[in-house]
Design a protein around this motif. Structure first.
Motif, PDB file in Angstrom:
ATOM      1  N   GLN A  48      -2.054  59.125   0.398  1.00 31.61           N
ATOM      2  CA  GLN A  48      -2.982  58.281  -0.366  1.00 31.61           C
ATOM      3  C   GLN A  48      -2.989  56.857   0.184  1.00 31.61           C
ATOM      4  OE1 GLN A  48      -2.559  58.609  -4.691  1.00 31.61           O
ATOM      5  NE2 GLN A  48      -1.730  60.670  -4.442  1.00 31.61           N
ATOM      6  N   PHE A  49      -1.819  56.368   0.607  1.00 36.06           N
ATOM      7  CA  PHE A  49      -1.699  55.037   1.218  1.00 36.06           C
ATOM      8  C   PHE A  49      -2.583  54.940   2.463  1.00 36.06           C
ATOM      9  CE2 PHE A  49       0.481  52.621   4.605  1.00 36.06           C
ATOM     10  CZ  PHE A  49       0.504  51.347   4.042  1.00 36.06           C
ATOM     11  N   LEU A  50      -2.585  55.987   3.289  1.00 39.47           N
ATOM     12  CA  LEU A  50      -3.403  55.995   4.501  1.00 39.47           C
ATOM     13  C   LEU A  50      -4.887  56.117   4.169  1.00 39.47           C
ATOM     14  CD1 LEU A  50      -1.276  58.334   6.811  1.00 39.47           C
ATOM     15  CD2 LEU A  50      -1.395  55.843   6.872  1.00 39.47           C
ATOM     16  N   VAL A  51      -5.207  56.938   3.181  1.00 35.86           N
ATOM     17  CA  VAL A  51      -6.605  57.139   2.793  1.00 35.86           C
ATOM     18  C   VAL A  51      -7.238  55.836   2.318  1.00 35.86           C
ATOM     19  CG1 VAL A  51      -8.087  58.273   1.082  1.00 35.86           C
ATOM     20  CG2 VAL A  51      -6.367  59.584   2.299  1.00 35.86           C
ATOM     21  N   GLN A  52      -6.429  54.955   1.750  1.00 38.18           N
ATOM     22  CA  GLN A  52      -6.944  53.678   1.267  1.00 38.18           C
ATOM     23  C   GLN A  52      -7.274  52.714   2.410  1.00 38.18           C
ATOM     24  OE1 GLN A  52      -3.824  52.480  -1.404  1.00 38.18           O
ATOM     25  NE2 GLN A  52      -4.410  53.984  -2.960  1.00 38.18           N
ATOM     26  N   GLY A  53      -7.096  53.159   3.637  1.00 37.07           N
ATOM     27  CA  GLY A  53      -7.482  52.335   4.781  1.00 37.07           C
ATOM     28  C   GLY A  53      -6.344  51.568   5.411  1.00 37.07           C
ATOM     29  N   ASN A  54      -5.088  51.793   4.956  1.00 33.62           N
ATOM     30  CA  ASN A  54      -3.941  51.084   5.514  1.00 33.62           C
ATOM     31  C   ASN A  54      -3.516  51.697   6.851  1.00 33.62           C
ATOM     32  OD1 ASN A  54      -3.345  49.249   3.206  1.00 33.62           O
ATOM     33  ND2 ASN A  54      -3.035  51.185   2.136  1.00 33.62           N
ATOM     34  N   SER A  59       7.745  53.205   7.225  1.00 29.60           N
ATOM     35  CA  SER A  59       8.717  52.506   6.383  1.00 29.60           C
ATOM     36  C   SER A  59       8.235  52.373   4.940  1.00 29.60           C
ATOM     37  CB  SER A  59       9.012  51.114   6.956  1.00 29.60           C
ATOM     38  OG  SER A  59       7.851  50.286   6.888  1.00 29.60           O
ATOM     39  N   ILE A  60       6.931  52.550   4.737  1.00 26.65           N
ATOM     40  CA  ILE A  60       6.385  52.511   3.381  1.00 26.65           C
ATOM     41  C   ILE A  60       6.988  53.629   2.530  1.00 26.65           C
ATOM     42  CG2 ILE A  60       4.254  52.872   2.037  1.00 26.65           C
ATOM     43  CD1 ILE A  60       4.443  50.117   3.216  1.00 26.65           C
ATOM     44  N   CYS A  62      10.000  54.371   2.212  1.00 31.45           N
ATOM     45  CA  CYS A  62      11.162  53.821   1.507  1.00 31.45           C
ATOM     46  C   CYS A  62      10.719  53.185   0.198  1.00 31.45           C
ATOM     47  CB  CYS A  62      11.859  52.769   2.373  1.00 31.45           C
ATOM     48  SG  CYS A  62      12.632  53.407   3.869  1.00 31.45           S
ATOM     49  N   TYR A  63       9.650  52.421   0.282  1.00 34.14           N
ATOM     50  CA  TYR A  63       9.115  51.762  -0.913  1.00 34.14           C
ATOM     51  C   TYR A  63       8.620  52.811  -1.916  1.00 34.14           C
ATOM     52  CZ  TYR A  63       5.878  49.098  -3.825  1.00 34.14           C
ATOM     53  OH  TYR A  63       5.208  48.550  -4.910  1.00 34.14           O
ATOM     54  N   ILE A  64       7.973  53.870  -1.415  1.00 38.80           N
ATOM     55  CA  ILE A  64       7.466  54.923  -2.302  1.00 38.80           C
ATOM     56  C   ILE A  64       8.617  55.594  -3.044  1.00 38.80           C
ATOM     57  CG2 ILE A  64       6.348  57.194  -2.364  1.00 38.80           C
ATOM     58  CD1 ILE A  64       4.598  56.223  -0.004  1.00 38.80           C
ATOM     59  N   LEU A  65       9.699  55.901  -2.329  1.00 40.70           N
ATOM     60  CA  LEU A  65      10.849  56.538  -2.978  1.00 40.70           C
ATOM     61  C   LEU A  65      11.457  55.602  -4.014  1.00 40.70           C
ATOM     62  CD1 LEU A  65      12.830  58.806  -3.375  1.00 40.70           C
ATOM     63  CD2 LEU A  65      14.110  58.017  -1.359  1.00 40.70           C
ATOM     64  N   GLN A  66      11.545  54.317  -3.681  1.00 40.97           N
ATOM     65  CA  GLN A  66      12.071  53.349  -4.651  1.00 40.97           C
ATOM     66  C   GLN A  66      11.240  53.356  -5.941  1.00 40.97           C
ATOM     67  OE1 GLN A  66      11.274  49.285  -3.862  1.00 40.97           O
ATOM     68  NE2 GLN A  66      13.007  48.509  -5.034  1.00 40.97           N
ATOM     69  N   GLN A  67       9.902  53.382  -5.773  1.00 39.96           N
ATOM     70  CA  GLN A  67       9.021  53.394  -6.937  1.00 39.96           C
ATOM     71  C   GLN A  67       9.191  54.672  -7.752  1.00 39.96           C
ATOM     72  OE1 GLN A  67       8.346  50.067  -6.871  1.00 39.96           O
ATOM     73  NE2 GLN A  67       6.376  50.644  -7.740  1.00 39.96           N
ATOM     74  N   LEU A  68       9.362  55.802  -7.059  1.00 44.33           N
ATOM     75  CA  LEU A  68       9.531  57.074  -7.763  1.00 44.33           C
ATOM     76  C   LEU A  68      10.871  57.129  -8.498  1.00 44.33           C
ATOM     77  CD1 LEU A  68       8.046  59.523  -5.096  1.00 44.33           C
ATOM     78  CD2 LEU A  68       7.049  58.931  -7.314  1.00 44.33           C
ATOM     79  N   LEU A  69      11.924  56.581  -7.897  1.00 44.20           N
ATOM     80  CA  LEU A  69      13.222  56.509  -8.568  1.00 44.20           C
ATOM     81  C   LEU A  69      13.123  55.668  -9.835  1.00 44.20           C
ATOM     82  CD1 LEU A  69      15.475  55.920  -5.423  1.00 44.20           C
ATOM     83  CD2 LEU A  69      15.542  57.956  -6.878  1.00 44.20           C
ATOM     84  N   THR A  70      12.447  54.531  -9.710  1.00 44.76           N
ATOM     85  CA  THR A  70      12.251  53.642 -10.857  1.00 44.76           C
ATOM     86  C   THR A  70      11.452  54.337 -11.946  1.00 44.76           C
ATOM     87  OG1 THR A  70      12.280  51.710  -9.387  1.00 44.76           O
ATOM     88  CG2 THR A  70      11.281  51.422 -11.560  1.00 44.76           C
ATOM     89  N   GLN A 443      15.585  48.861   0.642  1.00 44.89           N
ATOM     90  CA  GLN A 443      15.159  48.831  -0.761  1.00 44.89           C
ATOM     91  C   GLN A 443      16.033  49.699  -1.655  1.00 44.89           C
ATOM     92  OE1 GLN A 443      13.215  49.611   1.845  1.00 44.89           O
ATOM     93  NE2 GLN A 443      11.129  48.829   1.630  1.00 44.89           N
ATOM     94  N   LEU A 444      16.730  50.679  -1.047  1.00 40.78           N
ATOM     95  CA  LEU A 444      17.464  51.656  -1.846  1.00 40.78           C
ATOM     96  C   LEU A 444      18.954  51.347  -1.958  1.00 40.78           C
ATOM     97  CD1 LEU A 444      15.728  54.890  -0.509  1.00 40.78           C
ATOM     98  CD2 LEU A 444      15.162  53.558  -2.539  1.00 40.78           C
ATOM     99  N   LYS A 445      19.414  50.269  -1.315  1.00 36.94           N
ATOM    100  CA  LYS A 445      20.831  49.921  -1.375  1.00 36.94           C
ATOM    101  C   LYS A 445      21.281  49.683  -2.815  1.00 36.94           C
ATOM    102  CE  LYS A 445      21.556  49.919   3.096  1.00 36.94           C
ATOM    103  NZ  LYS A 445      22.361  51.009   3.716  1.00 36.94           N
ATOM    104  N   ILE A 446      20.410  49.071  -3.629  1.00 31.84           N
ATOM    105  CA  ILE A 446      20.789  48.744  -5.005  1.00 31.84           C
ATOM    106  C   ILE A 446      20.981  49.995  -5.856  1.00 31.84           C
ATOM    107  CG2 ILE A 446      19.703  46.467  -5.046  1.00 31.84           C
ATOM    108  CD1 ILE A 446      17.279  47.744  -6.386  1.00 31.84           C
TER     109      ILE A 446
END
Length: 457
Positions: A48-54, A59-60, A62-70, A443-446
């Motif tokens: 979905q991130f790529l479909v949005q034109g990014n 490395s994104i 990592c951020y996605i997993l952090q958001q899903l954990l949260t 991002q996941l160290k914490i």
């Protein structure tokens, strides 16, 4: 068109990748308490991130997993605290996302081809994920619902900022505007309406709609495409346009109708549920000198009223007389377009419309400008009276001049700290497991540090 083709290519390849991922042996990327996050969940969101034109950026993930954990942690606490969301809230969000995807793909049929299943099936698949997201959002709101800032909190926050780190605010102004737009009489509109009627008659007689749109339509966004607007829903059009587009069958042509943009007629090409594919021809009436003269006379009378009658203030006059829908019910005050969410009326002078900036530059605080004619970027003209409510020179942040802004910053800081403290406590109490592939993500160290129940697989 090249950009559109690239988007479709990315959409096809990324969705194909996700489907292939699900056909292979999936693996667990993370665990939070009783919640499991699959690798395919991460790949789906990356698609979905790529479909949005990014641009591709692994490395994104990592951020996605952090958001899903949260999200998992918040959703599990929501169950304990009996925090729920209504089905219609979830359905509305599912429908909103699907409308966006359909629009990007160029229609429901194309999107279904890319997905490899029907829209209804895909909606059923994503609904649980969206429901969890909505519950997590509501839980976050509950955590922060009692957060507020006192004068002591604001001063403490400001005093903690190193002096060499204080932000510099540019010169700012608060400006009100009363706007009077020229309007045409029925007689003045008659010629344009008759022209549109004649174009409609030519289409009805068999001439090609697309060719006529390319030759005559004054809609810069669709004329070159033969008037084609693609698929859209009701929210994408003004109400007069929607009323015509959604009551016709495929192939039918509307009567001539008027909107704020001018006179149109449209043809429905295809209808799919709450999406309609239309093309149209638009002709804009030319503003006449007589209509400008009428607008000038009206705004002159408003200026005279404000200048000589202390019984009516600028705010009341704006609400009663101004044609600007964006400001008339805001006391006539313009909002900072770069900070719409905060609804702040403080506008840096370098962000002002150059025409407005030129007038305001010579005004004193509390004064009115004489009526002047302004031209918008789309060519529309209107007469305006400007009111300079306040002017602040460029300066280092200080409590005397910037209390409302510093209050917002202090509130945001306290909000973030409240959420961080809650997460810190819950993370230490919750079993967390992360796949070794993601253990190098900063991002996941914490999630694993100082947590006796956290581990890598």
């Amino acid at each position: 068109m090249r950009k559109f083709g690239l988007i479709l290519f990315i959409l096809l390849t990324t969705l194909t990748f996700v489907k292939a991922q699900k056909r292979t042996l999936d693996k667990i990327a993370g665990v939070v308490g009783s919640g499991i996050i699959l690798q395919s969940d991460i790949e789906s969101q990356y698609a979905q991130f790529l479909v949005q034109g990014n641009q591709p950026n692994p490395s994104i993930k990592c951020y996605i997993l952090q958001q899903l954990l949260t999200q998992k942690l918040l959703a599990q606490q929501a169950v304990i605290d009996s925090v729920t969301v209504k089905d219609d809230e979830v359905d509305a969000e599912v429908d909103r996302r699907m409308r966006s995807m359909v629009a990007r793909a160029g229609g429901e049929e194309r999107l279904e081809g890319f997905l490899g299943r029907s829209i209804i099936q895909y909606k059923d698949e994503i609904r649980p994920e969206i429901k969890e997201q909505k519950i997590a959002e509501k839980m976050r709101q509950k955590i922060t619902e009692k957060v507020n800032v006192t004068p002591y909190d604001i001063k403490k926050y400001f005093d903690a900022i190193p002096k060499d780190s204080l932000r510099t605010y540019n010169k700012e102004v608060e400006i009100g505007a009363i706007s009077i737009s020229p309007t045409l009489t029925a007689a003045e509109k008659k010629f344009v309406k008759e022209k549109v009627e004649s174009l409609r008659a030519r289409v009805k007689a068999g001439e090609d709609f697309g060719n006529l749109a390319r030759l005559y339509s004054q809609d810069p966004g669709s004329a070159a495409e033969g008037g084609d607007l693609g698929f859209g829903d009701r929210s994408g059009y003004v109400k007069e346009f929607s009323a015509q587009a959604f009551k016709l069958k495929a192939g039918e042509i509307s009567p001539v109708f008027e909107t704020d943009y001018g006179f149109h007629f449209l043809q429905v090409i295809e209808r799919r549920g709450e999406q309609v594919h239309v093309r149209h021809i638009l002709i804009k009436p030319d503003i006449t000198q007589a209509s400008l003269d009428r607008a000038k006379a009206k705004i002159d009378s408003v200026y005279t009223l404000l200048s000589g009658n202390k019984k009516i203030d600028f705010s009341s006059a704006a609400a009663f007389y101004s044609d600007d829908k964006e400001t008339k019910f805001n006391g006539g005050m313009m909002l900072n377009a770069d900070n719409v969410q905060a609804r702040t009326t403080y506008i840096p002078t370098d962000k002002l419309d150059p025409q407005v900036a030129l007038v305001v530059d010579t005004m004193k605080v509390g004064s009115l400008s004489k009526p002047q004619l302004f031209s918008a970027q789309d060519g529309k003209k209107s007469y305006k009276i400007l009111f300079l409510k306040s002017k602040t020179d460029a300066h280092k942040a200080n409590l005397a001049q910037d209390l409302p802004k510093i209050k917002d910053l202090a509130y945001e800081d306290k909000l973030n700290r409240s959420v961080s403290e809650w997460f810190e406590k819950k993370r230490k109490e919750t079993y967390v497991k992360i796949d070794p592939e993601f253990m190098s993500c900063p991002q996941l160290k914490i999630w694993t540090s100082a947590n006796p129940t956290a581990q890598a697989k």
